[in-house]
Design an enzyme around this catalytic site. Sequence first.
Site, PDB file in Angstrom:
ATOM      1  N   GLN A 236      -1.634   0.215 -27.113  1.00  0.00           N
ATOM      2  CA  GLN A 236      -1.812  -0.157 -28.521  1.00  0.00           C
ATOM      3  C   GLN A 236      -3.282  -0.391 -28.870  1.00  0.00           C
ATOM      4  O   GLN A 236      -3.635  -0.461 -30.045  1.00  0.00           O
ATOM      5  CB  GLN A 236      -0.972  -1.388 -28.864  1.00  0.00           C
ATOM      6  CG  GLN A 236       0.530  -1.103 -28.773  1.00  0.00           C
ATOM      7  CD  GLN A 236       1.341  -2.332 -29.117  1.00  0.00           C
ATOM      8  OE1 GLN A 236       1.616  -3.165 -28.270  1.00  0.00           O
ATOM      9  NE2 GLN A 236       1.711  -2.465 -30.385  1.00  0.00           N
TER      10      GLN A 236
ATOM     11  N   CYS B 266       6.542  -4.638 -34.729  1.00  0.00           N
ATOM     12  CA  CYS B 266       5.558  -4.110 -33.776  1.00  0.00           C
ATOM     13  C   CYS B 266       4.200  -4.059 -34.458  1.00  0.00           C
ATOM     14  O   CYS B 266       4.113  -3.626 -35.610  1.00  0.00           O
ATOM     15  CB  CYS B 266       5.987  -2.705 -33.347  1.00  0.00           C
ATOM     16  SG  CYS B 266       4.861  -1.944 -32.170  1.00  0.00           S
TER      17      CYS B 266
ATOM     18  N   HIS C 282       6.684   0.622 -24.611  1.00  0.00           N
ATOM     19  CA  HIS C 282       5.381   1.171 -25.033  1.00  0.00           C
ATOM     20  C   HIS C 282       4.700   1.938 -23.899  1.00  0.00           C
ATOM     21  O   HIS C 282       4.016   2.928 -24.134  1.00  0.00           O
ATOM     22  CB  HIS C 282       4.428   0.050 -25.465  1.00  0.00           C
ATOM     23  CG  HIS C 282       4.569  -0.381 -26.895  1.00  0.00           C
ATOM     24  ND1 HIS C 282       4.354   0.454 -27.960  1.00  0.00           N
ATOM     25  CD2 HIS C 282       4.893  -1.580 -27.432  1.00  0.00           C
ATOM     26  CE1 HIS C 282       4.528  -0.209 -29.092  1.00  0.00           C
ATOM     27  NE2 HIS C 282       4.858  -1.454 -28.803  1.00  0.00           N
TER      28      HIS C 282
HETATM   29 NI    NI Z   1       5.295  -2.975 -30.187  1.00  0.00          NI
END
Ligand code: NI
Length: 172
Positions: A52, A95, A141
């Site tokens: 991320q 998220c 993820h």
């Molecule tokens: Ni997430």
Amino acid sequence: MTLRPIITLPDEKTLRQVSRPVAAVDAEVRKQWDDMLETMYHAPGIGLAAIQIGLPRRLLVIDLAKDGEEKQPLFVANPEITWKSEAQSDYEEGCLSIPEYYEMVTRPSEIRLRYLDRQGEAQELHATGLLATCMQHEIDHLDGVLFIDHISRLKRERVIKKFAKAQKLGKL
Ligand code: NI
């Protein structure tokens, strides 16, 4: 610690990558965890995977402490789920890579996992409740899976389109 930009939809090219295990928990890994933790606290959020912030490594940070409670950061490297309960629970998930979108997701209520901690020691954990949900969301993820993959295709396509359109209009 450095605040890093969080990668969001529609950047599926990054978010769909499968992350690689780390060879060892070294100073670089600890620095990346620190950046991830600062980024997560700032967002704010309760979990963040390295991808991320654009790092395809199997690293997570999680902190379920509520506002005003003492911080309880959990640093996780190379997690592997070794058992999932048959019993399932529903949680409304969100998220940081899909801002302001929430949907109910059904997952196993309890899991067991193995991982390396901040000292590089092997740990085993039996996770229940919110921790079990959060852990499964974050481990997804690492395999390029997003929580919207657990909802209906119609809803998923709608949210992906919404982010693509917002980007086109320069709103992202
Ligand atoms: Ni997430």
